[in-house]
Design a protein around this motif. Structure first.
Motif, PDB file in Angstrom:
ATOM      1  N   UNK A 247       0.745  -1.553   0.297  1.00 48.16           N
ATOM      2  CA  UNK A 247       0.147   0.411  -0.070  1.00 48.16           C
ATOM      3  C   UNK A 247       0.814   1.320  -0.371  1.00 48.16           C
ATOM      4  N   UNK A 248       1.853   1.201   0.475  1.00 51.07           N
ATOM      5  CA  UNK A 248       2.566   2.476   0.984  1.00 51.07           C
ATOM      6  C   UNK A 248       3.379   2.567  -0.632  1.00 51.07           C
ATOM      7  N   UNK A 249       3.177   2.119  -1.671  1.00 47.89           N
ATOM      8  CA  UNK A 249       3.244   2.553  -3.215  1.00 47.89           C
ATOM      9  C   UNK A 249       2.240   2.126  -3.986  1.00 47.89           C
ATOM     10  N   UNK A 250       1.054   2.404  -3.604  1.00 46.91           N
ATOM     11  CA  UNK A 250      -0.163   1.400  -4.259  1.00 46.91           C
ATOM     12  C   UNK A 250      -0.081   1.250  -4.872  1.00 46.91           C
ATOM     13  N   UNK A 251       0.157  -0.365  -4.473  1.00 47.77           N
ATOM     14  CA  UNK A 251       0.437  -1.473  -5.467  1.00 47.77           C
ATOM     15  C   UNK A 251      -0.828  -2.676  -5.168  1.00 47.77           C
ATOM     16  N   UNK A 252      -1.290  -3.168  -5.497  1.00 48.61           N
ATOM     17  CA  UNK A 252      -2.195  -3.666  -4.912  1.00 48.61           C
ATOM     18  C   UNK A 252      -2.130  -5.721  -5.293  1.00 48.61           C
ATOM     19  N   UNK A 253      -0.639  -5.981  -6.018  1.00 49.00           N
ATOM     20  CA  UNK A 253      -0.512  -7.218  -7.160  1.00 49.00           C
ATOM     21  C   UNK A 253       0.951  -7.779  -5.916  1.00 49.00           C
ATOM     22  N   UNK A 254       1.075  -8.667  -6.236  1.00 45.78           N
ATOM     23  CA  UNK A 254       2.013  -9.706  -5.339  1.00 45.78           C
ATOM     24  C   UNK A 254       3.044  -8.861  -5.867  1.00 45.78           C
ATOM     25  N   UNK A 255       4.107  -8.617  -4.275  1.00 49.41           N
ATOM     26  CA  UNK A 255       5.331  -7.509  -5.030  1.00 49.41           C
ATOM     27  C   UNK A 255       6.082  -8.048  -3.950  1.00 49.41           C
ATOM     28  N   UNK A 256       7.830  -7.987  -4.470  1.00 43.12           N
ATOM     29  CA  UNK A 256       8.631  -8.253  -3.273  1.00 43.12           C
ATOM     30  C   UNK A 256       8.832  -7.272  -3.681  1.00 43.12           C
TER      31      UNK A 256
END
Ligand SMILES: Cc1cc2nc3c(=O)[nH]c(=O)nc-3n(C[C@H](O)[C@H](O)[C@H](O)COP(=O)(O)OP(=O)(O)OC[C@H]3O[C@@H](n4cnc5c(N)ncnc54)[C@H](O)[C@@H]3O)c2cc1C
Length: 446
Positions: A247-256
């Motif tokens: 969420x801090x980067x506005x990403x809602x997909x799975x990330x490393x």
């Protein structure tokens, strides 16, 4: 008359008991374990009264400071629970670079006090974690690859012993107890009322880099992270947090997310230390690529806290390892495939190469630290997610050299957290200071 401090104790069944019990656990998963009485101590006299009551009435004793043990190790059926969170004093001697702090002092609060005075301590990464439990178990904090686990910066400990004596221990006085207090964690057999800390000059700069990769690149990024272990500048905490969103980067997909702070004397030095992140062979495929940005500790605390939400239920487990990427990857793939929704996450931390440490109970660590933080908000999801951390770590245990007490799950999966020599010595020191086994110990051990 119980002899317990008036207005500051709750027997099971009293009004206020359940509020006092659940307030000792930071997240929503408050275990069904019920102390006989909870004593909210404000000083050593209250602690001594609690110990006296326990001995006179045949109870064991548990202690809680910040209540950030994920497993709520302090909640034990039938015990006298000493809640020492109100012992939160902090005296800082700027000239001598020393501090005396209570176990209920939050690590982030101490860091803020120190920063103002140009000082630093390897405090933990999250708000709410108190020095009481943090320092007993080791303490992996800011810039800890430089300063070592925070317990190496504990130069003395004030303790109330099982027989109610108040003692100061350090390397010359009650040296065995001082040795035990630096690594015994929830198996410590005394009540810490103050820690005496060695402080450091505040680094001028806290810089950060951030590279976020989709789960599909897991093989490439973990293989790279494993391969560069020895080359990572010790001022850099190379950590990768895998989650089903950032969420801090506005990403809602799975990330490393490889987002790491570096503490240095100048922006140039910090940027240079962080340049290694650009060497990842798939760096050009990163969803987010920020080679360098100036940051500060308050920002880092806010980022860290997005993964730890107090209205969620948590179940965690962990391991130290020096296994190869090839050996670790099958387990890692399963971790990623089965991961619960955000804020559940998988932490990979490049910790080694481990230097020679002081002689202390803390005695197990390795090149890489892996930890799983299972979490869920709806209690109905317990059956679906509660086993995620434990089962994945159990499946990889043949690759583990031990575990950290920071994220322990000993009640459900006993594992090695100290060397054989240290465990034998801990048993000896316990027998000397707590011969009748008054204090509850770890919830499990090998
Ligand atoms: C959100 C979160 C973030 C974390 N981040 C980090 C991190 O960055 N680095 C790290 O190393 N760890 C981290 N931890 C783990 C944490 O350091 C440990 O759980 C630590 O034990 C918490 O200390 P506490 O005083 O808050 O917890 P408590 O639950 O109060 O203490 C844990 C145990 O320590 C013993 N204890 C506590 N106080 C005393 C005392 N005064 N005297 C004797 N025994 C005592 C008791 O047995 C107690 O059960 C984190 C945990 C959480 C939940």
């Amino acid at each position: 008359m119980s002899g317990l401090p008036a207005g500051r104790h709750f027997f099971r069944g009293d009004d206020g008991y359940e509020a006092a019990r659940s307030a000792t656990v930071w997240h929503a998963r408050v275990p069904e374990r019920y102390p006989e009485v909870i004593v909210q101590a404000v000083d050593a006299d209250d602690i001594i009264a609690g110990l006296h009551y326990a001995k006179s009435n045949g109870h064991n004793v548990s202690i809680v400071s910040g209540g950030h043990s994920f497993a709520a190790s302090h909640l034990r059926d039938g015990a006298v629970l000493l809640d020492v969170s109100r012992l939160n004093h902090a005296t800082i001697d700027v000239e001598k670079s020393r501090a005396v702090v209570g176990p209920g002092k939050g690590g982030s609060l101490l860091m803020a006090d120190l920063q103002e005075q140009g000082l630093f301590f390897p405090g933990g990464h999250c708000k709410g974690v108190c020095l009481g439990g943090y320092l007993l178990q080791g303490g992996y904090g800011w810039n800890s690859r430089i300063y070592g686990p925070a317990c190496e910066s504990v130069i003395g400990v004030d303790v109330v012993t099982a027989d109610g004596e108040q003692i100061h221990c350090n390397e010359d006085n009650h040296a065995d107890l001082y040795w035990a207090a630096r690594g015994a964690g929830s198996g410590f057999f005394g009540v810490v009322t103050s820690y005496h800390l060695k402080l450091y000059p505040r680094p001028a700069v806290c810089g950060t880099s951030a590279y976020l990769y989709p789960f599909e690149l897991a093989d490439e990024v973990y293989t790279w992270a494993r391969s560069i272990g020895a080359e990572v500048d010790p001022r850099v905490e190379l950590q990768a947090v895998a989650s089903r969103g950032e969420p801090t980067m506005g990403i809602e997909s799975p990330v490393i997310s490889f987002a790491s702070p570096a503490f240095a004397d100048s922006e140039e030095e910090a940027e240079k230390a962080l340049a290694i992140f650009g060497s990842c062979p798939v760096a050009d495929k990163a969803l987010v690529k920020i080679p360098y940005m100036p940051t500060d500790l308050p920002t880092w605390y806010d980022i860290a806290m997005t993964h730890y939400l107090s209205d969620h239920y948590y179940a965690v487990d962990n391991m130290w390892t020096s296994a190869s990427a090839a050996d670790l990857l099958p387990g890692i793939r399963n971790i990623l495939d089965t991961m619960p929704p955000h804020p559940a996450h998988f932490l990979w931390l490049n910790w080694g190469p481990v230097p020679r440490r002081q002689d202390m109970a803390y005695s197990v660590e390795d090149d890489i630290y892996l930890a799983l933080y299972g979490s869920w908000k709806d209690p109905a999801d317990e059956a679906k997610y509660a086993d995620w951390a434990q089962s994945n770590m159990a499946a990889m245990s043949h690759l583990a050299s031990g575990i950290q007490l920071a994220d322990e799950n000993l009640g459900r999966r006993p594992a090695r957290f100290a060397s054989d020599e240290a465990m034998a010595r801990l048993d000896e020191v316990r027998a000397a200071y707590d011969p009748d086994g008054l204090f509850n110990s770890w919830m499990g051990r090998l």
